[in-house]
Design a protein around this motif. Structure first.
Motif, mmCIF file in Angstrom:
data_model
loop_
_atom_site.group_PDB
_atom_site.id
_atom_site.type_symbol
_atom_site.label_atom_id
_atom_site.label_comp_id
_atom_site.label_asym_id
_atom_site.label_seq_id
_atom_site.Cartn_x
_atom_site.Cartn_y
_atom_site.Cartn_z
ATOM 1 N N LEU A 21 0.853 -1.183 0.000
ATOM 2 C CA LEU A 21 0.000 0.000 0.000
ATOM 3 C C LEU A 21 0.890 1.234 0.000
ATOM 4 C CD1 LEU A 21 -3.031 0.875 0.215
ATOM 5 C CD2 LEU A 21 -2.648 1.134 2.662
ATOM 6 N N PHE A 22 0.466 2.256 -0.731
ATOM 7 C CA PHE A 22 1.193 3.530 -0.739
ATOM 8 C C PHE A 22 0.390 4.548 0.049
ATOM 9 C CE2 PHE A 22 2.904 7.506 -2.137
ATOM 10 C CZ PHE A 22 4.233 7.248 -2.451
ATOM 11 N N ILE A 23 0.971 5.046 1.126
ATOM 12 C CA ILE A 23 0.300 6.025 1.974
ATOM 13 C C ILE A 23 0.882 7.407 1.702
ATOM 14 C CG2 ILE A 23 -0.033 6.814 4.351
ATOM 15 C CD1 ILE A 23 -0.361 3.969 5.208
ATOM 16 N N PHE A 24 0.017 8.308 1.317
ATOM 17 C CA PHE A 24 0.385 9.708 1.105
ATOM 18 C C PHE A 24 -0.144 10.484 2.307
ATOM 19 C CE2 PHE A 24 -0.181 13.602 -1.924
ATOM 20 C CZ PHE A 24 0.882 14.229 -1.301
ATOM 21 N N ASP A 25 0.731 10.815 3.227
ATOM 22 C CA ASP A 25 0.358 11.467 4.481
ATOM 23 C C ASP A 25 0.556 12.971 4.331
ATOM 24 O OD1 ASP A 25 0.341 12.448 7.234
ATOM 25 O OD2 ASP A 25 0.547 10.353 7.848
ATOM 26 N N VAL A 26 -0.519 13.745 4.520
ATOM 27 C CA VAL A 26 -0.454 15.189 4.280
ATOM 28 C C VAL A 26 -0.470 15.991 5.586
ATOM 29 C CG1 VAL A 26 -1.439 15.002 1.982
ATOM 30 C CG2 VAL A 26 -2.968 15.331 3.932
ATOM 31 N N ARG A 27 -0.097 15.338 6.672
ATOM 32 C CA ARG A 27 0.067 16.066 7.944
ATOM 33 C C ARG A 27 1.425 16.764 7.976
ATOM 34 N NH1 ARG A 27 0.113 12.001 12.311
ATOM 35 N NH2 ARG A 27 0.964 10.665 10.676
ATOM 36 N N ASN A 28 1.649 17.550 9.024
ATOM 37 C CA ASN A 28 2.945 18.190 9.208
ATOM 38 C C ASN A 28 4.037 17.139 9.347
ATOM 39 O OD1 ASN A 28 1.853 20.781 9.178
ATOM 40 N ND2 ASN A 28 1.459 20.761 11.385
ATOM 41 N N VAL A 29 5.249 17.508 8.950
ATOM 42 C CA VAL A 29 6.360 16.561 8.948
ATOM 43 C C VAL A 29 6.619 16.020 10.354
ATOM 44 C CG1 VAL A 29 8.843 16.313 8.544
ATOM 45 C CG2 VAL A 29 7.427 17.592 6.917
ATOM 46 N N LEU A 45 4.836 8.680 1.463
ATOM 47 C CA LEU A 45 5.234 10.013 1.027
ATOM 48 C C LEU A 45 4.566 10.994 1.983
ATOM 49 C CD1 LEU A 45 6.564 11.988 -0.997
ATOM 50 C CD2 LEU A 45 4.426 11.919 -2.308
ATOM 51 N N ASN A 46 5.335 11.911 2.511
ATOM 52 C CA ASN A 46 4.792 12.901 3.443
ATOM 53 C C ASN A 46 5.060 14.301 2.893
ATOM 54 O OD1 ASN A 46 5.912 14.377 6.507
ATOM 55 N ND2 ASN A 46 3.800 14.258 5.820
ATOM 56 N N ILE A 47 3.987 14.962 2.507
ATOM 57 C CA ILE A 47 4.051 16.362 2.089
ATOM 58 C C ILE A 47 2.895 17.080 2.773
ATOM 59 C CG2 ILE A 47 3.929 17.993 0.176
ATOM 60 C CD1 ILE A 47 4.962 15.790 -1.658
#
Length: 377
Positions: A21-29, A45-47
């Motif tokens: 699974l690819f998790i794109f997390d858009v919370r603060n670093v 990926l975290n942006i």
């Protein structure tokens, strides 16, 4: 493509099955680095969301075109908006329903043990690292270290044709809010806790109830005083086969004794517990802790988190064979690690000295558990 949603139960299935699974997390670093949805075969990926407000065109080359993507944020709103933008770009994408707050609250129920006298179920709070248990004998149930989601335990007992008659907390929890008192109020069951933990409401103190028996002694629970994590920590020895170890013994470590700012004193208690009390328990006893640190590393082939005491002794050999001085020094080294967020307020709530609403309870519990001491080489 239409934007899908993925809920916490579906995510748990992917974790358990070790799916890609690819998790794109858009919370603060900082929030992402502190705590995220963990899976053995997950990619990340975290942006932060605020960097994506003007569109996602600039980050499309960082996202897979041939893999399902799940967008995650704190509460849900930001992930839905980002998922919509990615969907417009033609990606197969879902948003995570309820965000990390929902992940923090989900309980996964699994059977641990069964014989002619008892059935034992583990409730894994996958996003928080907390474990609780239900032990059923005939038409009565015992709940061990319940989380605050009392309806889930009541429903689980009902599914087994049982009524909750006994609730026990192994210690005064510092990283999550106990459901013990509320569950007792809702069911009429007896709630047990050590008096030395300082709770101000009515309960049955273990100091006066060292043995709990019901259903014609078919289910016998012996409270073993095992101080160390807190001064009033206890473990529960069930039918000489199962040790509900609270935060005293984990599959891969021991409970941290530094949350009361008496690290050396409490570590000495922990040493005495490990070497004088736990040492008397047989290797084939199944240890069922109240927390875990590594889901993939600590879940066994049977699908629950726990192990025989013999295997735990081997896995943590240095902790179980160290001299007193080496043990104390080792624990002190780990005592500087980050403490559970908001633990002082959580302790006050669990003592009955403070009341907060549901929203505040959610906020207080956000983040991973930090109750273990792992051996430092």
């Amino acid at each position: 493509m239409a934007v899908k949603e993925m809920n916490a139960k579906e995510m748990t299935t992917k974790v358990l099955n070790k799916e890609d699974l690819f998790i794109f997390d858009v919370r603060n670093v900082a929030d992402f680095n502190d705590w995220k949805i963990e899976g053995e075969n997950f990619q990340y990926l975290n942006i932060p969301y605020f960097e994506l407000i003007d569109g996602v065109e600039d980050i499309m080359d960082q996202l897979p075109k041939d893999k399902e993507i799940v967008v995650v944020c704190a509460k849900e709103g930001s992930s839905k908006m980002v998922a919509d933008m990615l969907s417009e770009e033609g990606l197969d994408v879902a948003y995570f329903k309820g965000g990390m707050k929902a992940w923090s609250e989900h309980l996964h129920k699994t059977k641990v043990y069964e014989d002619k006298d008892i059935s034992v179920y583990q409730f894994v709070r996958v996003g928080k690292g907390c474990l609780s248990y239900m032990v059923v004998s005939e038409d009565e149930a015992l709940i061990v270290d319940p989380a605050r989601f009392v309806d889930e335990y009541i429903e689980a007992a009902k599914e087994e044709g049982a009524t909750i008659t006994h609730i026990v907390d192994s210690h005064l929890h510092a990283d999550h809010i106990s459901g013990g008192k509320e569950l007792a109020d809702a069911t009429g069951g007896s709630y047990y806790l050590m008096k030395s933990e300082g709770a101000v409401f009515d309960f049955k103190p273990f100091e006066e109830h060292e043995r709990i028996e019901f259903k014609n002694i078919e289910l016998e629970v012996l409270a073993v005083k095992t101080p160390g994590h807190t001064p009033g920590s206890v473990s529960f020895f069930v039918n000489k086969k199962l040790l509900f170890s609270g935060d005293t013994i984990f599959v891969s470590g021991l409970g941290r004794p530094d949350l009361g700012n008496k690290v050396r004193e409490w570590a000495n208690d922990l040493y005495n517990t490990v070497y004088n009390k736990v040492s008397e328990i047989a290797d084939d006893v199944i240890v069922l802790p109240a927390h875990y640190a590594d889901f993939d590393g600590e879940m066994n082939e049977e699908g629950f988190i726990g192990d025989t005491l013999g295997n735990i002794r081997e896995r943590n050999e240095k902790m179980f064979t160290a001299s007193r001085e080496d043990f104390l020094n080792d624990v002190e080294k780990s005592a500087s690690s980050v403490k559970p967020p908001n633990f002082e307020e959580i302790v006050m709530i669990n003592r009955g000295m403070e009341e907060v609403d549901y929203g505040r309870k959610q906020e207080l519990e956000i983040g991973p558990n930090r109750c273990a001491v792992h051996h430092t080489d």
